[in-house]
Enzyme design. Structure first.
Site, PDB file in Angstrom:
ATOM      1  N   ASP A  19       0.415  -0.748   0.030  1.00 16.46           N
ATOM      2  CA  ASP A  19       0.209   0.025   0.413  1.00 16.46           C
ATOM      3  C   ASP A  19       0.974   1.197   0.115  1.00 16.46           C
ATOM      4  O   ASP A  19       1.852   1.567   0.286  1.00 16.46           O
ATOM      5  CB  ASP A  19      -1.296   0.039   1.346  1.00 16.46           C
ATOM      6  CG  ASP A  19      -2.174   1.477   1.141  1.00 16.46           C
ATOM      7  OD1 ASP A  19      -2.640   1.751   0.073  1.00 16.46           O
ATOM      8  OD2 ASP A  19      -2.735   1.442   2.309  1.00 16.46           O
ATOM      9  N   ASN A  67     -10.539  -3.167  -5.602  1.00 12.25           N
ATOM     10  CA  ASN A  67      -9.948  -2.125  -6.650  1.00 12.25           C
ATOM     11  C   ASN A  67     -10.830  -1.823  -8.182  1.00 12.25           C
ATOM     12  O   ASN A  67     -10.524  -1.212  -8.622  1.00 12.25           O
ATOM     13  CB  ASN A  67      -8.277  -2.937  -6.897  1.00 12.25           C
ATOM     14  CG  ASN A  67      -7.412  -3.086  -5.432  1.00 12.25           C
ATOM     15  OD1 ASN A  67      -6.918  -3.224  -5.997  1.00 12.25           O
ATOM     16  ND2 ASN A  67      -7.602  -1.381  -4.633  1.00 12.25           N
TER      17      ASN A  67
END
Length: 245
Positions: A19, A67
């Site tokens: 991330d 996502n």
């Protein structure tokens, strides 16, 4: 140094939520999507370090089920970067005899990407130095539901009795059932959640969180985490006294 640590305390399986790519791009005034490109480049030294110190499985979260909700342009860029990542990883896989695997819902991916993934898996299937797993279109809840669906189909077909279903049986059908359970789960980027990643496989994983954005995450920081891992007492439901004896 980690290489001197008791071999029995070394993690077999490390999973990483990579991330911080977008924030890295913004902090460094990079062009749109360049943070993801830098993140792609950060993977190579981590794979190399894991191979050198004897980690058997490294699983990285490249693209989650959630996502798909991102802006179409960003999704398209991420899909392109995944293709590039596979192309760039193949020489390394073949040079160092690393098996490359993918987990996730492939039905949502393009035919081209699915073909590329299957080809990479076939060409590296016999390698044994370590395994690199890339999670694409993956979610832990999808994983468990998919495993349950497979069991339900067997019950419906008369191939399995309902009373035979337990956690061990379900565990045979989740992704990576043939690999060791996750020992270390790492998230970069300063967030403190596991974001639907390897929920079943990480049931007893040691959790590590760092403020470091993924493009800046280096082998040196991973080495510190692994040393910390070796100092933790993993009880798996038992008492400290039971573990000590």
């Amino acid at each position: 140094m980690f290489k001197e640590t008791n071999i029995y305390l070394k993690p077999k399986h490390i999973a990483i939520i990579m991330d911080g790519n977008n924030r890295y791009g913004k902090q460094n005034a990079l062009g749109k999507g360049e943070g993801h490109s830098k993140g792609k480049d950060a993977l190579d030294p981590i794979v190399e370090y894991c191979r050198e110190v004897g980690i058997k499985v490294l699983t990285v979260f490249a693209f989650s089920s959630e996502n798909w909700q991102r802006p179409p342009a960003e999704v398209a860029l991420l899909m392109q970067l995944l293709k590039l990542t596979i192309d760039e990883q193949m020489p390394r896989m073949q040079k160092h005899h690393i098996k490359l695997r993918f987990i996730g819902d492939r039905s949502l991916l393009s035919d081209e990407l699915r073909t590329q993934m299957a080809d990479a898996e076939a060409k590296t299937a016999h390698y044994e130095s370590m395994t690199l797993v890339i999670a694409i279109s993956y979610g832990g809840q999808w994983d468990i539901a998919h495993a349950a669906q497979q069991l339900a189909e067997q019950v419906q077909a008369g191939q399995l009795r309902l009373e035979d279903i337990n956690k061990e049986k379900l565990g045979e059908y989740v992704q990576l059932a043939d690999e060791p359970a996750v020992d270390m789960l790492i998230r970069t980027g300063g967030e403190y959640r596991i974001s639907n990643f390897l929920l079943w496989q990480s049931a007893y994983a040691e959790l590590f969180f760092t403020q470091t954005l993924w493009p800046n995450f280096a082998a040196e920081e991973l080495a510190v985490m692994i040393k910390d891992f070796a100092q933790r007492q993993r009880r798996f439901g038992k008492t400290s006294e039971q573990i000590q004896t």
